[in-house]
Design a protein around this motif. Structure first.
Motif, PDB file in Angstrom:
ATOM      1  N   LEU A 172       0.826  -1.209   0.000  1.00 39.05           N
ATOM      2  CA  LEU A 172       0.000   0.000   0.000  1.00 39.05           C
ATOM      3  C   LEU A 172       0.860   1.259   0.000  1.00 39.05           C
ATOM      4  O   LEU A 172       0.552   2.230  -0.707  1.00 39.05           O
ATOM      5  N   ASP A 173       1.945   1.248   0.779  1.00 39.71           N
ATOM      6  CA  ASP A 173       2.822   2.421   0.818  1.00 39.71           C
ATOM      7  C   ASP A 173       3.385   2.723  -0.568  1.00 39.71           C
ATOM      8  O   ASP A 173       3.399   3.888  -1.002  1.00 39.71           O
ATOM      9  N   PHE A 174       3.858   1.701  -1.266  1.00 40.06           N
ATOM     10  CA  PHE A 174       4.425   1.917  -2.597  1.00 40.06           C
ATOM     11  C   PHE A 174       3.351   2.391  -3.568  1.00 40.06           C
ATOM     12  O   PHE A 174       3.558   3.343  -4.335  1.00 40.06           O
ATOM     13  N   SER A 175       2.196   1.748  -3.539  1.00 36.79           N
ATOM     14  CA  SER A 175       1.110   2.108  -4.458  1.00 36.79           C
ATOM     15  C   SER A 175       0.679   3.550  -4.251  1.00 36.79           C
ATOM     16  O   SER A 175       0.463   4.297  -5.217  1.00 36.79           O
ATOM     17  N   ARG A 176       0.567   3.963  -2.996  1.00 44.43           N
ATOM     18  CA  ARG A 176       0.119   5.324  -2.704  1.00 44.43           C
ATOM     19  C   ARG A 176       1.203   6.350  -3.006  1.00 44.43           C
ATOM     20  O   ARG A 176       0.900   7.483  -3.404  1.00 44.43           O
ATOM     21  N   GLU A 177       2.457   5.966  -2.831  1.00 47.03           N
ATOM     22  CA  GLU A 177       3.557   6.890  -3.108  1.00 47.03           C
ATOM     23  C   GLU A 177       3.633   7.235  -4.587  1.00 47.03           C
ATOM     24  O   GLU A 177       3.871   8.382  -4.968  1.00 47.03           O
ATOM     25  N   TYR A 178       3.401   6.228  -5.457  1.00 53.51           N
ATOM     26  CA  TYR A 178       3.611   6.436  -6.886  1.00 53.51           C
ATOM     27  C   TYR A 178       2.330   6.360  -7.714  1.00 53.51           C
ATOM     28  O   TYR A 178       2.390   6.350  -8.946  1.00 53.51           O
TER      29      TYR A 178
ATOM     30  N   SER B  80      -5.372  -4.563  -2.279  1.00 53.34           N
ATOM     31  CA  SER B  80      -6.447  -4.068  -3.140  1.00 53.34           C
ATOM     32  C   SER B  80      -7.750  -3.954  -2.362  1.00 53.34           C
ATOM     33  O   SER B  80      -8.498  -2.976  -2.514  1.00 53.34           O
ATOM     34  N   GLN B  81      -8.037  -4.945  -1.526  1.00 56.80           N
ATOM     35  CA  GLN B  81      -9.272  -4.928  -0.750  1.00 56.80           C
ATOM     36  C   GLN B  81      -9.265  -3.784   0.250  1.00 56.80           C
ATOM     37  O   GLN B  81     -10.271  -3.093   0.436  1.00 56.80           O
ATOM     38  N   THR B  82      -8.120  -3.566   0.892  1.00 62.08           N
ATOM     39  CA  THR B  82      -8.012  -2.464   1.841  1.00 62.08           C
ATOM     40  C   THR B  82      -8.219  -1.125   1.142  1.00 62.08           C
ATOM     41  O   THR B  82      -8.925  -0.248   1.644  1.00 62.08           O
ATOM     42  N   MET B  83      -7.622  -0.973  -0.034  1.00 62.74           N
ATOM     43  CA  MET B  83      -7.764   0.270  -0.784  1.00 62.74           C
ATOM     44  C   MET B  83      -9.215   0.485  -1.202  1.00 62.74           C
ATOM     45  O   MET B  83      -9.731   1.607  -1.181  1.00 62.74           O
ATOM     46  N   THR B  84      -9.893  -0.589  -1.551  1.00 62.24           N
ATOM     47  CA  THR B  84     -11.293  -0.497  -1.978  1.00 62.24           C
ATOM     48  C   THR B  84     -12.214  -0.198  -0.803  1.00 62.24           C
ATOM     49  O   THR B  84     -13.133   0.628  -0.908  1.00 62.24           O
ATOM     50  N   ASP B  85     -11.967  -0.864   0.339  1.00 64.77           N
ATOM     51  CA  ASP B  85     -12.854  -0.728   1.497  1.00 64.77           C
ATOM     52  C   ASP B  85     -12.653   0.582   2.252  1.00 64.77           C
ATOM     53  O   ASP B  85     -13.615   1.170   2.755  1.00 64.77           O
ATOM     54  N   SER B  86     -11.418   1.020   2.353  1.00 64.49           N
ATOM     55  CA  SER B  86     -11.114   2.213   3.141  1.00 64.49           C
ATOM     56  C   SER B  86     -10.183   3.136   2.379  1.00 64.49           C
ATOM     57  O   SER B  86      -9.011   3.305   2.750  1.00 64.49           O
ATOM     58  N   PRO B  87     -10.657   3.699   1.282  1.00 64.80           N
ATOM     59  CA  PRO B  87      -9.768   4.521   0.457  1.00 64.80           C
ATOM     60  C   PRO B  87      -9.263   5.745   1.206  1.00 64.80           C
ATOM     61  O   PRO B  87      -9.999   6.378   1.951  1.00 64.80           O
ATOM     62  N   GLN B  88      -7.985   6.035   1.024  1.00 62.58           N
ATOM     63  CA  GLN B  88      -7.372   7.208   1.631  1.00 62.58           C
ATOM     64  C   GLN B  88      -6.864   8.130   0.531  1.00 62.58           C
ATOM     65  O   GLN B  88      -6.236   7.672  -0.420  1.00 62.58           O
TER      66      GLN B  88
END
Length: 420
Positions: A328-334, A344-352
């Motif tokens: 998640l850190d890498f995905s959000r950084e770039y 992916s599930q975390t990003m979908t359920d609790s988008p920041q």
């Protein structure tokens, strides 16, 4: 790619993870740069991650070298040829190394929970000869970005067909837009722009059974249309497509100089940083279609080389790299898509923050069409496309001849890798 889907054209930066003292094992990692400046170079991400890992593993040191996407695949190839393979390489292809017996299988390295966390489509794309050698690393899908301000000033709406795209480009040109449609067919990432257009034209690099179809009638028609209706009419800007790299096109979009271009999620942050108001729509399709048959997905790869024999340490480090937090850190950084189900599930359920803007891209990934990365010939074919495809749309270019030549080279490369 997922990838982008993504290079920056930055020069190489040697790692220095900041640890001192002796260690029993030093892992060497070569990685690609996803940043758009020195300030957010991937070197900084990897150095932080390496330091955190080393703090918990006193007997392991991780040395990281980051290269731009222009150089990283070539650099790793040279290292392997010189008998100095890194322990890990985060690159664009893996199959040729797997076929040469130079890689560990993913199952020999990763814990069962980590290996099971990759979506089946991505895990299968990492297979060569029915075994997984390529470990997915960062994903993206592609959509058409458009500058809302420029579109409003020109009185136009986002296109759904090629004809509408060309008409919009004409209107943008009439309003003085520098790049009505930016067509980056330069050597940095031409294989991505090419694939998106091939898909939107109803074909692709290969057919359903994996045979190269680069010179299919649909593909020839696609590049003939690009040459005649966009490039030939001056709708792609002052830089010849074969000289325009993706990073340059993205920077021009962020500077408000581009009306439309194919983009992946990293462009979101880049454009927002410069205050550009933009929208996204699916890539327009050939006349008579309203949507493309498949969205383009890109996944880059992590490959683990056997040469240094550090399987246990490599596996443990990769389990750490692919923890949900680090993915998640890498995905959000770039601004890239997670390649694990849990992240992916975390990003979908609790988008920041930016996550909400990534969700449309994330939804496309499971059904997107990826590069034929499992073919051992793909690395050579991709390199040939990068070198040659831009000549197909020049004023003196011949799309049929260029695609026929690429097809012949692809078929020969395929034959060599199968027999060799």
């Amino acid at each position: 790619m997922i990838a982008v889907v993504s290079a920056t054209g930055m020069t190489a930066v040697l790692g220095g993870c900041g640890t001192t003292g002796s260690s029993d094992v030093t892992l060497r990692l070569v990685a690609a740069d996803y940043g758009d400046s020195a300030a957010n170079s991937s070197q900084k991400y990897w150095d932080r991650l390496a330091r955190a890992y080393e703090a918990k593993h006193a007997d392991v040191k991780v040395d990281v070298t980051v290269y731009s996407w222009n150089d990283v695949d070539r650099k790793v190839k040279e290292m392997v040829a010189d008998g100095q393979a890194p322990d890990l390489a985060q690159i664009g292809s893996y199959a040729d190394y797997a076929a040469a017996g130079e890689l560990y299988e993913a199952g020999d390295l990763l814990s069962i929970p980590v290996q099971a966390d990759f979506p089946s489509q991505l895990a299968e794309a990492g297979q060569w000869s029915h075994a997984q050698y390529g470990i997915p690393f960062a994903g993206s899908t592609r959509v058409l970005f458009y500058n809302k301000t420029l579109f409003s000033e020109a009185g136009i709406t986002p296109p759904t067909t090629w004809k509408e795209l060309a008409a919009d480009a004409e209107a943008l040109k009439a309003h003085g837009v520098k790049y009505p449609y930016a067509l980056p067919l330069g050597p940095e990432e031409a294989q991505a722009e090419t694939m998106q257009w091939l898909l939107s034209g109803g074909s692709g690099y290969t057919d359903d059974i994996g045979t190269y179809t680069i010179d299919s009638p649909q593909n020839v028609d696609t590049f003939t249309w690009l040459k005649d209706e966009l490039v030939g009419k001056g709708l792609t800007g002052p830089t010849a497509p074969g000289k325009l790299n993706r990073a340059t096109a993205f920077a021009a979009f962020a500077d408000g100089q581009v009306g439309m271009l194919n983009g992946h999620p990293t462009l979101i942050k880049q454009a927002e940083k410069k205050g550009v108001k933009f929208g996204t729509v699916p890539m327009p399709a050939r006349a008579g279609q309203t949507t493309t048959t498949a969205s383009m997905g890109v996944t880059d790869w992590m490959a683990a080389f056997k040469q240094n024999g550090h399987a246990e340490q490599v596996g443990d480090f990769l389990d750490y790299v692919y923890s949900e937090k680090n993915v998640l850190d890498f995905s959000r950084e770039y601004g890239l898509l997670p390649v694990t189900t849990s992240a992916s599930q975390t990003m979908t359920d609790s988008p920041q923050g930016q996550d909400k803007q990534l969700l449309p891209f994330l939804e496309q990934l499971p059904t997107s069409e990826l590069y034929p990365a499992g073919k051992t010939s793909w690395a050579a074919v991709s390199a040939d496309v990068k070198k040659q495809i831009g000549t197909a749309v020049t004023s003196t270019g011949d799309p049929t001849a260029v695609l026929t030549r690429l097809q012949a080279e692809a078929t020969a490369a395929d034959s060599r890798t199968k027999t060799g």
